[in-house]
Enzyme design. Sequence first.
Site, mmCIF file in Angstrom:
data_model
loop_
_atom_site.group_PDB
_atom_site.id
_atom_site.type_symbol
_atom_site.label_atom_id
_atom_site.label_comp_id
_atom_site.label_asym_id
_atom_site.label_seq_id
_atom_site.Cartn_x
_atom_site.Cartn_y
_atom_site.Cartn_z
ATOM 1 N N TRP A 1 0.826 -1.214 0.000
ATOM 2 C CA TRP A 1 0.000 0.000 0.000
ATOM 3 C C TRP A 1 0.854 1.255 0.000
ATOM 4 O O TRP A 1 0.535 2.236 -0.668
ATOM 5 C CB TRP A 1 -0.981 -0.019 1.169
ATOM 6 C CG TRP A 1 -2.072 -1.026 0.946
ATOM 7 C CD1 TRP A 1 -2.318 -2.142 1.690
ATOM 8 C CD2 TRP A 1 -3.038 -1.033 -0.127
ATOM 9 N NE1 TRP A 1 -3.380 -2.840 1.154
ATOM 10 C CE2 TRP A 1 -3.834 -2.187 0.050
ATOM 11 C CE3 TRP A 1 -3.297 -0.183 -1.206
ATOM 12 C CZ2 TRP A 1 -4.890 -2.510 -0.824
ATOM 13 C CZ3 TRP A 1 -4.334 -0.506 -2.072
ATOM 14 C CH2 TRP A 1 -5.116 -1.645 -1.879
ATOM 15 N N ASP B 1 -1.388 6.450 6.615
ATOM 16 C CA ASP B 1 -2.447 5.589 6.085
ATOM 17 C C ASP B 1 -2.716 4.535 7.154
ATOM 18 O O ASP B 1 -1.929 3.608 7.334
ATOM 19 C CB ASP B 1 -2.000 4.940 4.771
ATOM 20 C CG ASP B 1 -3.021 3.930 4.236
ATOM 21 O OD1 ASP B 1 -4.056 3.707 4.904
ATOM 22 O OD2 ASP B 1 -2.773 3.377 3.149
ATOM 23 N N LYS C 1 -12.135 -1.947 6.551
ATOM 24 C CA LYS C 1 -11.277 -2.929 7.196
ATOM 25 C C LYS C 1 -11.705 -3.099 8.650
ATOM 26 O O LYS C 1 -11.943 -4.200 9.099
ATOM 27 C CB LYS C 1 -9.805 -2.497 7.136
ATOM 28 C CG LYS C 1 -9.311 -2.078 5.762
ATOM 29 C CD LYS C 1 -9.192 -3.263 4.809
ATOM 30 C CE LYS C 1 -8.987 -2.873 3.361
ATOM 31 N NZ LYS C 1 -7.807 -2.082 3.068
#
Length: 368
Positions: A106, A176, A200
């Site tokens: 990511w 993040d 998530k």
Amino acid sequence: MSQAKRVINFSAGPATLPLPVLEQIQSEMIVTSDWGMSILEMSHRDPRFVAVLQEAKSRLRRLLALPEDFDILFLQGGSRLQFSMVPLNLAGTSGGPAEYVVSGSWGRHALTEAARLVDARAIWDGRSTNFDRLPAEEAVAPAPEAAYVHFTSNETIQGVQFREMPSWGEARLVCDASSDFLSRPIDFDRIDLLYACAQKNAGPAGVTVVLIRRERWEGVSLDERLPSYLSYAHHASSDSLWNTPPTFGIYVVNLICRWLEEEIGGLAAMARRNAEKAALLYEVLDAFPDRYIGHAVPSARSHMNVTFRLWDEEREAAFLSGAAERGLVGLKGHRSVGGIRASIYNAMSMAGVESLAAWMRTFVGESG
Ligand SMILES: *Cc1c(COP(=O)(O)O)cnc(C)c1O
């Protein structure tokens, strides 16, 4: 309430949600609260919806002990859109480079997106060891003029997680936190912006929470061609009601926050539970090191996504199908790394993790 049997869902996202939250959504789906209509049918300008939005913000602020000079935004477009909004708003006209600590897939995607738009570069990259670890503190030396330093608190695919918020010199951090938001308390001292798509650990797909320090949007001049939706200033100055926000997602985030406050007892309590759950699985990896090969080095092990391979790749299908027979699903690793990944977010129960640990032990026994 009658319901078909629920599996134990280890999916990385969208992911398992707390049953009491799902039950409340179900009970309110046709008529929410005393509104005479569903949340799905309510105008986002209606004061009753605005009250839900404000409640979600107050709960987030309390749970996180969020400093007063942060604004809370509820946006769409997922964390992927934040990969672009962050550089456009925070580095666009400031001159200094945007710096990235790349500790997994990511982080790499975030850098790639930023580099399309601004001067962006990696100041640490874990690729050479296949993203199995995190940088030593002294290995990250941001430039004093950097617009910000971006990092990923939990790399969902590789399963590596910063145990604490890093402090790299005087750097202003952008985090993040998509896959560990609301899993533990956060130290906001160095952070200027933190974002997390909800699907998530914090709610359904469709809403992304952005926490931004006010000085990073107030009075900042942006490229005039920047699409209005992409400006944090628009959303912050209109309290996430600049356009139609993801109303249902905000409602569910509020219910999740209520569950965390009233049933779990806050983020420190949640963090303890998450650590206990993760320990159960890592104990199995450590007990059978020639059978289960953990991806992350022990000091970087994630409490959210436990990633490992079997000693023999050929056995993977048997492991997964045996798991499925026991109601344990969503365990196949991300297509880019393979192996097994158990995502054990807040809503995954200790009993669910115990079942998986038991199956891992049984599988070793059966395999001789
Ligand atoms: C899932 C995830 C993303 C991407 O989120 P989308 O909502 O699909 O855009 C980004 N970063 C991390 C750490 C993630 O886990």
